[in-house]
Design an enzyme around this catalytic site. Sequence first.
Site, PDB file in Angstrom:
ATOM      1  CG  ASP A 122      -2.000  -1.048   1.149  1.00  0.00           C
ATOM      2  OD1 ASP A 122      -2.800  -0.987   0.194  1.00  0.00           O
ATOM      3  OD2 ASP A 122      -2.053  -1.934   2.021  1.00  0.00           O
TER       4      ASP A 122
ATOM      5  CG  ASP B  16      -7.156  -3.693  -0.483  1.00  0.00           C
ATOM      6  OD1 ASP B  16      -6.966  -4.156   0.651  1.00  0.00           O
ATOM      7  OD2 ASP B  16      -6.463  -2.769  -0.967  1.00  0.00           O
TER       8      ASP B  16
HETATM    9  C1  DX5 Z   1      -6.559   0.199   2.823  1.00  0.00           C
HETATM   10  C2  DX5 Z   1      -5.562  -0.703   2.162  1.00  0.00           C
HETATM   11  C3  DX5 Z   1      -5.713  -2.179   2.423  1.00  0.00           C
HETATM   12  C4  DX5 Z   1      -5.606  -2.547   3.885  1.00  0.00           C
HETATM   13  C5  DX5 Z   1      -5.892  -3.990   4.113  1.00  0.00           C
HETATM   14  O1  DX5 Z   1      -6.288   1.484   2.401  1.00  0.00           O
HETATM   15  O2  DX5 Z   1      -5.620  -0.528   0.763  1.00  0.00           O
HETATM   16  O3  DX5 Z   1      -4.781  -2.912   1.639  1.00  0.00           O
HETATM   17  O4  DX5 Z   1      -4.337  -2.277   4.398  1.00  0.00           O
HETATM   18  O5  DX5 Z   1      -5.753  -4.215   5.477  1.00  0.00           O
HETATM   19  P1  DX5 Z   1      -6.902  -4.871   6.351  1.00  0.00           P
HETATM   20  O6  DX5 Z   1      -7.001  -6.301   5.916  1.00  0.00           O
HETATM   21  O7  DX5 Z   1      -6.399  -4.711   7.734  1.00  0.00           O
HETATM   22  O8  DX5 Z   1      -8.173  -4.113   6.093  1.00  0.00           O
HETATM   23 ZN    ZN Z   2      -4.504  -1.927  -0.485  1.00  0.00          ZN
END
Ligand code: DX5
Ligand code: ZN
Length: 209
Positions: A31, A171
């Site tokens: 990310d 996601d």
């Molecule tokens: C949110 C991100 C995701 C997130 C996923 O902005 O794009 O990739 O980090 O993490 P979890 O599984 O904790 O929601």
């Molecule tokens: Zn993400």
Amino acid sequence: MKISASFLGSSNIPLTLTKLNITDVDYIHVDVMDGKYVLNKTFTFSQFKEIPLYTRKRLDIHLMVLNPLKLIDDYANLNVEFISVHLNILDDIDEVIKKCHDYGIKIGLAVNPSDDVRIVYPYLDKIDLVLLMSVNPGLPGQEFIKTTLTKINTLKDEIKRRKLETLISVDGGINFSNHKLLKDVDIIVSGSTIIKSSDYQEAITKLRQ
Ligand code: DX5
Ligand code: ZN
């Protein structure tokens, strides 16, 4: 179904990546936030370029930035399978698609929870992946937004109708109580559920079931 592990919530990224490297996870989801497209800011490429020191896994780069074009040259040097960008950005989407394909990298377009999934339709035959955001971009550990499920079905029907092979990735907010609802998608991105568990492999295996 493939699993892409996000380390956004990690307080020790080298350790998290080293631990993920010995699991059977398919991709590492990176990310990237610029503090403009979303309020938060992550490390920049000068730090992220060290990721391959800790893992041999292919990378699934998620650019939450207003100007992804200038970053693609950098990230293309890493072990990258996908680069995904958002639709409501400043750079031209067709240019971004072309640049990734010129590097032989698969391109994804991200659809935010508040977006109608049909905003991606004009690009569907030119892209490799749709990244359906099931949380608002910006933070790990948020709650899964259920309207994503309808979007998955709508998008699947459209991909089938056009006989395309576009992949669907979801996601955010995926845990052991909702992962079974995502059986029909190609990739699930999971952060907290994996990296907050005491046994990464056990969590990944459970998410696959
Ligand atoms: C949110 C991100 C995701 C997130 C996923 O902005 O794009 O990739 O980090 O993490 P979890 O599984 O904790 O929601
Ligand atoms: Zn993400």
